[in-house]
Design a protein around this motif. Structure first.
Motif, PDB file in Angstrom:
ATOM      1  N   ALA A  83     -12.398  -6.949  -1.958  1.00 38.13           N
ATOM      2  CA  ALA A  83     -12.868  -4.989  -1.642  1.00 38.13           C
ATOM      3  C   ALA A  83     -12.055  -4.560  -0.307  1.00 38.13           C
ATOM      4  O   ALA A  83     -11.576  -3.512  -0.282  1.00 38.13           O
ATOM      5  CB  ALA A  83     -14.120  -5.156  -1.188  1.00 38.13           C
ATOM      6  N   GLU A  84     -11.758  -5.144   0.606  1.00 36.56           N
ATOM      7  CA  GLU A  84     -10.742  -4.994   1.704  1.00 36.56           C
ATOM      8  C   GLU A  84      -9.547  -4.538   1.235  1.00 36.56           C
ATOM      9  O   GLU A  84      -8.926  -3.346   1.598  1.00 36.56           O
ATOM     10  CB  GLU A  84     -10.803  -6.026   2.783  1.00 36.56           C
ATOM     11  CG  GLU A  84     -11.922  -5.843   3.893  1.00 36.56           C
ATOM     12  CD  GLU A  84     -11.790  -6.900   4.867  1.00 36.56           C
ATOM     13  OE1 GLU A  84     -12.711  -6.970   5.826  1.00 36.56           O
ATOM     14  OE2 GLU A  84     -10.778  -8.039   4.659  1.00 36.56           O
ATOM     15  N   SER A  85      -8.811  -5.410   0.343  1.00 35.72           N
ATOM     16  CA  SER A  85      -7.608  -4.945  -0.364  1.00 35.72           C
ATOM     17  C   SER A  85      -7.507  -3.469  -0.863  1.00 35.72           C
ATOM     18  O   SER A  85      -6.556  -2.894  -0.924  1.00 35.72           O
ATOM     19  CB  SER A  85      -7.082  -6.119  -0.920  1.00 35.72           C
ATOM     20  OG  SER A  85      -7.284  -7.419  -0.317  1.00 35.72           O
ATOM     21  N   LEU A  86      -8.717  -3.573  -1.851  1.00 38.95           N
ATOM     22  CA  LEU A  86      -8.904  -2.294  -2.452  1.00 38.95           C
ATOM     23  C   LEU A  86      -9.080  -1.153  -1.428  1.00 38.95           C
ATOM     24  O   LEU A  86      -8.239  -0.205  -1.683  1.00 38.95           O
ATOM     25  CB  LEU A  86     -10.051  -2.339  -3.290  1.00 38.95           C
ATOM     26  CG  LEU A  86      -9.856  -3.106  -4.746  1.00 38.95           C
ATOM     27  CD1 LEU A  86     -11.218  -3.432  -5.221  1.00 38.95           C
ATOM     28  CD2 LEU A  86      -8.787  -2.624  -5.650  1.00 38.95           C
ATOM     29  N   VAL A  87      -9.757  -1.211  -0.487  1.00 42.97           N
ATOM     30  CA  VAL A  87     -10.255  -0.129   0.314  1.00 42.97           C
ATOM     31  C   VAL A  87      -8.796   0.368   1.237  1.00 42.97           C
ATOM     32  O   VAL A  87      -8.637   1.359   1.430  1.00 42.97           O
ATOM     33  CB  VAL A  87     -11.312  -0.344   1.502  1.00 42.97           C
ATOM     34  CG1 VAL A  87     -11.440   0.420   2.447  1.00 42.97           C
ATOM     35  CG2 VAL A  87     -12.838  -0.550   0.536  1.00 42.97           C
ATOM     36  N   ASP A  88      -8.111  -0.883   1.583  1.00 45.86           N
ATOM     37  CA  ASP A  88      -6.984  -0.432   2.558  1.00 45.86           C
ATOM     38  C   ASP A  88      -5.858  -0.117   1.412  1.00 45.86           C
ATOM     39  O   ASP A  88      -4.686   0.277   2.422  1.00 45.86           O
ATOM     40  CB  ASP A  88      -6.594  -1.738   3.170  1.00 45.86           C
ATOM     41  CG  ASP A  88      -7.681  -2.459   4.044  1.00 45.86           C
ATOM     42  OD1 ASP A  88      -8.527  -1.518   4.274  1.00 45.86           O
ATOM     43  OD2 ASP A  88      -7.394  -3.658   4.629  1.00 45.86           O
ATOM     44  N   GLY A  89      -5.994  -0.167   0.353  1.00 44.27           N
ATOM     45  CA  GLY A  89      -4.795   0.387  -0.672  1.00 44.27           C
ATOM     46  C   GLY A  89      -3.753  -0.511  -0.597  1.00 44.27           C
ATOM     47  O   GLY A  89      -2.537  -0.120  -0.885  1.00 44.27           O
ATOM     48  N   VAL A  90      -3.886  -1.731  -0.118  1.00 39.75           N
ATOM     49  CA  VAL A  90      -2.986  -2.912  -0.622  1.00 39.75           C
ATOM     50  C   VAL A  90      -2.433  -3.085  -2.048  1.00 39.75           C
ATOM     51  O   VAL A  90      -1.453  -3.063  -2.367  1.00 39.75           O
ATOM     52  CB  VAL A  90      -3.219  -4.264   0.056  1.00 39.75           C
ATOM     53  CG1 VAL A  90      -2.355  -5.164   0.022  1.00 39.75           C
ATOM     54  CG2 VAL A  90      -3.742  -3.982   1.620  1.00 39.75           C
ATOM     55  N   VAL A  91      -3.517  -2.928  -2.803  1.00 41.93           N
ATOM     56  CA  VAL A  91      -3.245  -3.199  -4.234  1.00 41.93           C
ATOM     57  C   VAL A  91      -3.021  -1.557  -4.690  1.00 41.93           C
ATOM     58  O   VAL A  91      -4.012  -0.827  -4.666  1.00 41.93           O
ATOM     59  CB  VAL A  91      -4.809  -3.670  -4.897  1.00 41.93           C
ATOM     60  CG1 VAL A  91      -4.088  -4.002  -6.193  1.00 41.93           C
ATOM     61  CG2 VAL A  91      -4.980  -4.833  -4.094  1.00 41.93           C
ATOM     62  N   THR A  92      -2.109  -1.580  -5.207  1.00 40.19           N
ATOM     63  CA  THR A  92      -1.731  -0.255  -5.721  1.00 40.19           C
ATOM     64  C   THR A  92      -1.545   0.200  -7.406  1.00 40.19           C
ATOM     65  O   THR A  92      -2.111   0.976  -7.835  1.00 40.19           O
ATOM     66  CB  THR A  92      -0.284   0.249  -5.437  1.00 40.19           C
ATOM     67  OG1 THR A  92       0.580  -0.865  -5.521  1.00 40.19           O
ATOM     68  CG2 THR A  92      -0.377   0.441  -3.959  1.00 40.19           C
TER      69      THR A  92
END
Ligand code: ADP
Length: 494
Positions: free
Chosen positions: A284-293
Motif C-alpha cells: 500500500a505504501e509503495s502504491l501511495v508513494d507512487g513508487v510503482v508507476t
C-alpha cells in the motif's frame, strides 16, 4: 476463662468426660443395687434366724413358767446372749406370768414407749409371732424386732417375748461398701483419664497433622502427604486429603500448562497476523508513494494486497471456529446426514485445485452407499476439506488421492490417503496442535490450524481421527464414527 472452656471443648476432655461419666454412673448403679440386695438378703436371713430362736425360747419359757424347768431355759438364754447385738424383753400383763424375780439377760419391762414396739407387742398378743424392722430410738439403730407369744397353761398367752437385734453392723458394712465404691470410682477416674488421654492422642495427632497439611494446601503447597496409614475412618480421611492434594497438584500443573499454551497461542496469532499486515502495508505504501508507476505493476500490487487480505480473513475465520469449538458449552446441531454425500461435496469443493495439479481423487469401498451418521453437514464438510487441502498441497503433480469408505452396522470409517511427501515420525504427534505447520514451500500459506479444527469437529461428533504416514510415500488420515443410535434420531426429530 474462655480459653479454659475452649480447652474443655477439645477431644481429650470430651472423651475423658464421657468415659469417666459412664464409669461413675455404672459404679453408682452397681453400688446401689448391690447395697439394696445385700441389705435385703442379710436382713431376711437374720429375721428368719431370730424368729426361729425366739420361737424355741418362748416355748422353753412357757414350759418354765408351767413346770419350773429353769436350767434348760438358762442354757438357752446363754446361747441367745452370745448374739452380740441381740436383746430380749419379756413382757407380761403382770399377774399371769407366774415368774418371780429376774431371768438373767432378760429385761422384764418395756424400757420404751416407742409406738412401733408397742404395736409389735400388741399384735403378738393376738396369738401369732410378729416381726418388724424399724429404727429403734433407744438403741439408736435400725433393729429387727420379733414378738413371740409365751404360752402357759392351756395354751393361754401369758406374755410376749420381744427379741431385738440391732443392725448397726449392717450399716457399717454398707458404709464400707460406699467407701469401696468411692475408692473404685476415683481409681476408675484415673484409669479413664489415662485411657482418654491415649485415645484422644490417637485421634488428635492425625487430625493435627491433617490440619497442618490442609493449611499448607491453602497456601498452595500441594506436595506434602499426611503419611497416615490407618484402616479406620481417620485413615480414610487422610487418604482423601492425600488424593485431594494430588488432584490439586495436577490441576495446578494443568493450569500452568494452559497459561503457557494461552501465551503461546497469543504470540502465534499476533505473529500470523503481523506478517500479512506488514506485507499489505508495504504494498500500500509503495502504491501511495507512487513508487510503482506502470499499470501492470499497480494491478499486480492490488492483487497481492487482495490475496493477503483473503489469507487474513481465512486465518481469522479459523481462529473464530477454533475458539467456538474449544468452548465446552459449544454444541453441534446434529441431524441424520449421509457421510458419503458430505465426502462427495468436499471432493467437489477441491476438484478445481486437483484438476490444476493433475491429481485424481479415487473413491473406493462403499462410496455408493449413504452411510448415515448424526452430525452437522457443514462442519463435517469443513473437516474433510482440511484433509483434502493438505493432501493436495503435499502431493506431487499427477498423484492420486484414495478415498475409502467402510460402513457396517457398527459405524462408518473413512480413509483419505495421499501419495505425497509424508510426515516424519517425530512430527506425527504434533500435527494436530494449533499453529503446528511444516516449513515446506508448498505450505507457505498454511496457518497450522486446519488439523486442530478437523480434530475438534471429529471429537464433537464422538468420532476418532488417526494418522499413518511414511516419509516419501504418503499419508493416510482415518476417521471413525459410531453407529447411529436410535435414541439420538428420536431426540433430533422432536
Ligand atoms: P496447515 O496445513 O495449515 O499447515 P494443518 O493443521 O492442516 O495446518 O497441518 C499441520 C501440519 O501437518 C502441516 O503443516 C504438515 O506439516 C502436516 N500435514 C498435514 N497433512 C499432511 C499431509 N497430507 N502430508 C504431509 N504433511 C501433512
Amino acid at each position: 476463662m474462655r480459653k479454659f472452656f475452649g480447652r474443655l471443648n477439645n477431644i481429650f476432655f470430651k472423651v475423658f468426660g464421657a468415659i469417666s461419666g459412664l464409669t461413675i454412673f455404672f459404679a453408682l448403679l452397681l453400688g446401689i443395687v448391690f447395697i439394696r440386695l445385700y441389705t435385703r438378703a442379710s436382713q431376711r436371713s437374720r429375721q428368719e434366724q431370730l424368729c426361729h430362736v425366739s420361737e424355741q425360747l418362748a416355748t422353753r419359757l412357757g414350759d418354765t413358767f408351767q413346770f419350773g424347768e429353769y436350767e434348760e431355759v438358762l442354757e438357752f438364754l446363754q446361747i441367745f446372749n452370745s448374739f452380740e447385738s441381740a436383746e430380749l424383753w419379756l413382757v407380761n400383763d403382770s399377774s399371769n406370768i407366774g415368774v418371780e424375780g429376774e431371768l438373767p439377760g432378760i429385761n422384764m419391762e418395756i424400757p420404751t414407749n416407742q409406738e412401733e414396739f408397742l404395736s409389735v407387742i400388741e399384735a403378738t398378743y393376738r396369738g401369732e409371732q410378729v416381726s418388724d424392722v424399724f429404727y429403734s430410738e433407744i438403741h439408736m439403730a435400725t433393729a429387727i424386732v420379733v414378738g413371740t407369744p409365751v404360752r402357759g397353761e392351756n395354751n393361754r398367752i401369758v406374755g410376749v417375748l420381744v427379741s431385738i437385734e440391732t443392725l448397726g453392723d449392717l450399716d457399717d458394712a454398707i458404709s464400707g461398701i460406699g467407701r469401696m465404691i468411692f475408692v473404685s470410682s476415683v481409681l476408675a477416674l484415673l484409669v479413664s483419664g489415662l485411657i482418654a488421654f491415649m485415645f484422644a492422642r490417637r485421634i488428635t495427632e492425625p487430625v493435627r497433622q491433617m490440619r497442618l497439611m490442609t493449611r499448607d494446601m491453602m497456601e498452595g503447597n500441594y506436595k506434602l502427604k499426611t503419611d497416615i496409614k490407618r484402616r479406620d475412618e481417620i485413615g480414610e480421611m487422610a487418604r482423601s486429603i492425600d488424593m485431594l492434594s494430588d488432584k490439586l497438584l495436577e490441576n495446578e500443573e494443568e493450569r500452568k500448562n494452559m497459561e503457557q499454551m494461552r501465551l503461546e497461542f497469543f504470540a502465534n496469532v499476533s505473529h500470523e497476523l503481523r506478517t500479512p499486515i506488514t506485507v499489505v502495508r508495504a504494498y500500500a505504501e509503495s502504491l501511495v508513494d507512487g513508487v510503482v508507476t506502470t499499470k501492470e505493476e499497480q494491478e499486480d500490487y492490488y492483487a497481492r494486497i487482495l490475496r493477503e487480505c483473503s489469507n487474513m480473513e481465512r486465518l481469522v475465520g479459523d481462529l473464530l471456529t477454533l475458539s467456538k469449538m474449544q468452548n465446552p458449552n459449544f454444541r453441534i446441531d446434529k441431524e441424520l446426514v449421509s457421510l458419503t454425500q458430505v465426502l462427495e461435496d468436499a471432493v467437489g469443493g477441491v476438484a478445481a485445485i486437483a484438476a490444476e495439479k493433475g491429481i485424481m481423487i479415487s473413491p473406493s469401498g462403499q462410496f455408493d452407499e449413504p452411510c448415515m451418521v448424526m452430525g452437522d453437514y457443514g462442519r463435517l464438510r469443513q473437516m474433510f476439506m482440511v484433509v483434502f487441502d493438505n493432501a493436495l498441497k503435499f502431493s506431487p503433480q499427477g498423484a492420486t488421492i484414495h478415498v475409502n469408505v467402510k460402513c457396517s452396522g457398527g459405524g462408518v470409517e473413512v480413509t483419505i490417503r495421499d501419495e505425497g511427501v509424508g510426515i516424519a515420525p517425530e512430527e506425527l504427534p504434533n500435527i494436530f496442535e494449533k499453529f503446528y505447520k511444516s516449513r515446506l514451500l508448498e505450505n507457505e500459506k498454511g496457518s497450522g490450524l486446519g488439523l486442530a479444527i478437523a480434530k475438534y469437529i471429529c471429537e464433537k461428533h464422538n468420532g476418532t481421527i488417526r494418522v499413518e504416514s511414511e516419509v516419501g510415500k504418503g499419508t493416510a488420515f482415518t476417521f471413525v464414527f459410531g453407529k447411529v443410535d436410535n435414541t439420538d434420531v428420536k431426540t433430533e426429530a422432536k
